[in-house]
Motif scaffolding. Structure first.
Motif, mmCIF file in Angstrom:
data_model
loop_
_atom_site.group_PDB
_atom_site.id
_atom_site.type_symbol
_atom_site.label_atom_id
_atom_site.label_comp_id
_atom_site.label_asym_id
_atom_site.label_seq_id
_atom_site.Cartn_x
_atom_site.Cartn_y
_atom_site.Cartn_z
ATOM 1 N N ALA A 26 0.823 -1.214 0.000
ATOM 2 C CA ALA A 26 0.000 0.000 0.000
ATOM 3 C C ALA A 26 0.858 1.265 0.000
ATOM 4 C CB ALA A 26 -0.930 -0.006 1.208
ATOM 5 N N LEU A 29 4.842 4.887 -4.032
ATOM 6 C CA LEU A 29 4.859 6.157 -4.750
ATOM 7 C C LEU A 29 3.512 6.862 -4.633
ATOM 8 C CD1 LEU A 29 6.680 4.996 -7.981
ATOM 9 C CD2 LEU A 29 7.627 6.377 -6.136
ATOM 10 N N GLY A 30 2.442 6.066 -4.490
ATOM 11 C CA GLY A 30 1.105 6.647 -4.378
ATOM 12 C C GLY A 30 1.022 7.640 -3.234
ATOM 13 N N ASN A 31 1.635 7.310 -2.112
ATOM 14 C CA ASN A 31 1.545 8.178 -0.942
ATOM 15 C C ASN A 31 2.442 9.386 -1.040
ATOM 16 O OD1 ASN A 31 1.321 5.243 -0.438
ATOM 17 N ND2 ASN A 31 0.454 5.967 1.489
ATOM 18 N N ILE A 108 -0.062 -0.694 -14.610
ATOM 19 C CA ILE A 108 0.412 0.241 -13.584
ATOM 20 C C ILE A 108 1.921 0.090 -13.399
ATOM 21 C CG2 ILE A 108 0.317 0.865 -11.132
ATOM 22 C CD1 ILE A 108 -2.654 0.061 -11.164
ATOM 23 N N TYR A 112 4.860 2.803 -13.181
ATOM 24 C CA TYR A 112 5.342 2.895 -11.800
ATOM 25 C C TYR A 112 6.861 2.740 -11.753
ATOM 26 C CZ TYR A 112 4.378 2.278 -6.780
ATOM 27 O OH TYR A 112 4.281 2.440 -5.429
ATOM 28 N N THR A 234 -3.921 3.869 -3.702
ATOM 29 C CA THR A 234 -3.009 3.935 -2.569
ATOM 30 C C THR A 234 -3.155 2.724 -1.657
ATOM 31 O OG1 THR A 234 -2.131 5.384 -0.845
ATOM 32 C CG2 THR A 234 -4.508 5.311 -1.051
ATOM 33 N N LEU A 235 -4.361 2.132 -1.611
ATOM 34 C CA LEU A 235 -4.515 0.928 -0.789
ATOM 35 C C LEU A 235 -4.274 -0.350 -1.601
ATOM 36 C CD1 LEU A 235 -7.644 1.875 1.373
ATOM 37 C CD2 LEU A 235 -5.250 1.900 2.065
ATOM 38 N N ALA A 241 -3.907 -7.398 -6.042
ATOM 39 C CA ALA A 241 -2.653 -7.450 -5.279
ATOM 40 C C ALA A 241 -2.934 -7.880 -3.838
ATOM 41 C CB ALA A 241 -1.954 -6.091 -5.286
HETATM 42 N N1 PHE Z 1 -0.476 1.236 -3.412
HETATM 43 C C1 PHE Z 1 0.690 1.489 -4.208
HETATM 44 C C2 PHE Z 1 1.140 2.928 -3.946
HETATM 45 O O1 PHE Z 1 0.427 3.685 -3.318
HETATM 46 C C3 PHE Z 1 0.460 1.253 -5.657
HETATM 47 C C4 PHE Z 1 -0.239 -0.021 -5.969
HETATM 48 C C5 PHE Z 1 -1.457 -0.006 -6.616
HETATM 49 C C6 PHE Z 1 0.315 -1.251 -5.595
HETATM 50 C C7 PHE Z 1 -2.149 -1.176 -6.891
HETATM 51 C C8 PHE Z 1 -0.355 -2.424 -5.862
HETATM 52 C C9 PHE Z 1 -1.590 -2.382 -6.496
HETATM 53 O O2 PHE Z 1 2.173 3.322 -4.376
#
Ligand code: PHE
Length: 460
Positions: A26, A29-31, A108, A112, A234-235, A241
């Protein structure tokens, strides 16, 4: 009623190991990269509020649903959905939900990894003291130089993909569990240090107001869709996953408590990142809405002016790389587990195959920032007028594929699966909390997702 299925890929050593792995997935990079820049682009406070609301009423219940399905099926998302659909005597087409998730994870990861490559590059740029004493302009031009050179981006993207596939090839529990255990706490500490810096030397109050004082005139229907999409992103929800990680979860672990713990930690990291970054943005007269380069154009200013900034800066980007690494692994794990189960590949072979495909697709993102930066496929549609290929890929996956996947997961978990099965797997009793979960997943989640989708449609 509990099934005695076991995963052929192994199992987490404990509930804590799962929490760490799921938090590793979780928090990424999203956070730290995405949340601040999309909050900046979408006006701040109101956006943050919608995002927090989505985490609470959509994110946590769906996370529980995903872990539950994964643990019950104990296979890759496709096979889990296939098995559960048969067991619950509903259409076996539900397995395509697992397939769509696999595709989303692949798409993604393709971008990513490119962004994680930027973070890798910044480990060396900050560590060498390149930013010492630089002004905002100087920092900005270093960022622009990096992304304007496709060869460089490609090199960093390649390194990051190799790192990812290396861990995936070795299996999830060994190296990953250990790494996350040390790195997550370090990341927290460093974020606090940065917030401390921002508190002392930035426009902290202005930043806090920007982030927490909702001004609803500044958010659009599209902004709400982006906030909801980000709650899924983000989750790590809506693509399998968390489902595949759930498939390695010991039977006696509480799904509700683990999910809430993961969501809280994830949210805390995002808010800390916001509080570290925006004071610097405002103190240096930068624009909150500059887009994907935001953290790379702001944090180095702080590091360039701090005592020991080169060291702390390097440490920060190392931790960001690790956060991205533990997320990247979970993005490709559904596909790798499936290749092993259905194509009879060894884990190593499956990791190489999936990694190569992702690497090639990543070229699209690499070129979006330089030689193809003027390619705007959907420029006829107003909201996508300035969207590059990378922007479109991000929009398609985060704002459409993940919420749609989450919607279908909710429908399966709360409408298709029998009450007896979910009571059994969630094991939270039949009093208050179970009915609350079921109510949220049955009604609130699907209705919320559909309303947000519908209201965003007229952006087209
Ligand atoms: N949650 C991860 C992030 O915030 C990105 C992600 C998305 C990972 C979907 C796995 C599945 O960076």
């Amino acid at each position: 009623m509990a099934t005695d299925r076991q995963s052929i890929h192994g199992q987490w050593s404990s509930r804590l190991a799962f929490i760490l792995a799921a938090t590793g997935s979780a928090v990424g990079l999203g956070n730290i990269w995405k949340f601040p820049y999309i909050a900046g682009e979408n006006g701040g406070g109101a956006f943050v509020l919608v995002y927090l609301l989505c985490i609470a009423v959509i994110g946590i219940p769906i996370m529980m649903a995903e872990v539950m399905l994964g643990r019950r099926g104990r296979q890759s998302p496709i096979n889990t959905m296939d098995t559960l659909a048969r067991e619950e005597k509903v259409s076996s087409h539900w397995k395509w939900l697992g397939g769509a998730g696999m595709l989303a994870g692949f798409l993604i990861l393709s971008y990513y990894s490119v962004i994680a490559g930027w973070a890798l590059a910044y480990v060396f740029r900050t560590g060498s003291g390149l930013f010492t004493g630089l002004t905002a302009d100087g920092v900005q031009s270093i960022f622009n130089n990096l992304v304007s050179e496709p060869e460089r981006l490609l090199a960093w993207h390649t390194i990051f993909m190799v790192m990812t596939m290396f861990v995936v090839a070795r299996g999830v529990s060994g190296g990953l569990e250990k790494a996350v255990r040390m790195l997550m706490p370090a990341l927290f500490v460093l974020l606090f240090v940065l917030v401390g810096y921002a508190w002392n030397s930035g426009a902290f109050q202005q930043a806090a107001m920007f982030l927490f004082q909702p001004d609803f005139s500044r958010i659009t229907a599209n902004g709400v869709l982006i906030a909801m999409g980000h709650a899924f992103f983000t989750l790590s929800l809506g693509m399998g996953a968390i489902m595949v990680y759930g498939s390695y979860l010991p039977q006696n672990a509480s799904i509700a408590r683990t999910s809430i713990a993961v969501a809280l930690m994830d949210t805390l990291v995002a808010l800390l990142a916001g509080l570290a970054i925006f004071p610097i943005v405002f103190a240096n007269g930068l624009e909150p809405g500059v887009g994907p380069g935001l953290i790379f154009q702001t944090l180095p200013i702080a590091f360039g002016h701090m005592d020991g900034g080169a060291f702390f800066g390097m440490l920060f980007f190392i931790l960001l790389v690790f956060a991205a690494w533990t997320s990247a692994i979970s993005l490709i794990e559904p596909a790798v587990a499936w290749l092993v189960e259905n194509r009879g590949m060894t884990r190593v072979f499956a990791a190489v195959a999936a990694g190569l495909a992702t690497w090639v697709f990543g070229l699209l993102t690499v070129f979006s920032f330089n030689i193809w930066s003027e390619v705007k496929l959907l420029s006829a549609i107003p909201v996508f007028r300035d969207s590059t290929l990378f922007d479109l890929l991000d929009y398609l996956t985060a704002n459409i594929m993940l919420p749609l996947g989450g919607l279908l997961i909710a429908i399966f978990a709360a409408w298709k699966m029998s009450r007896a099965s979910s009571v059994d797997e969630l094991a939270m009793g039949e009093r208050f909390f179970y009915p609350l979960w079921r109510f949220l997943v049955r009604y609130i989640t699907p209705v919320a997702v559909i309303i947000v989708f519908l209201s965003a449609i007229d952006i087209l």
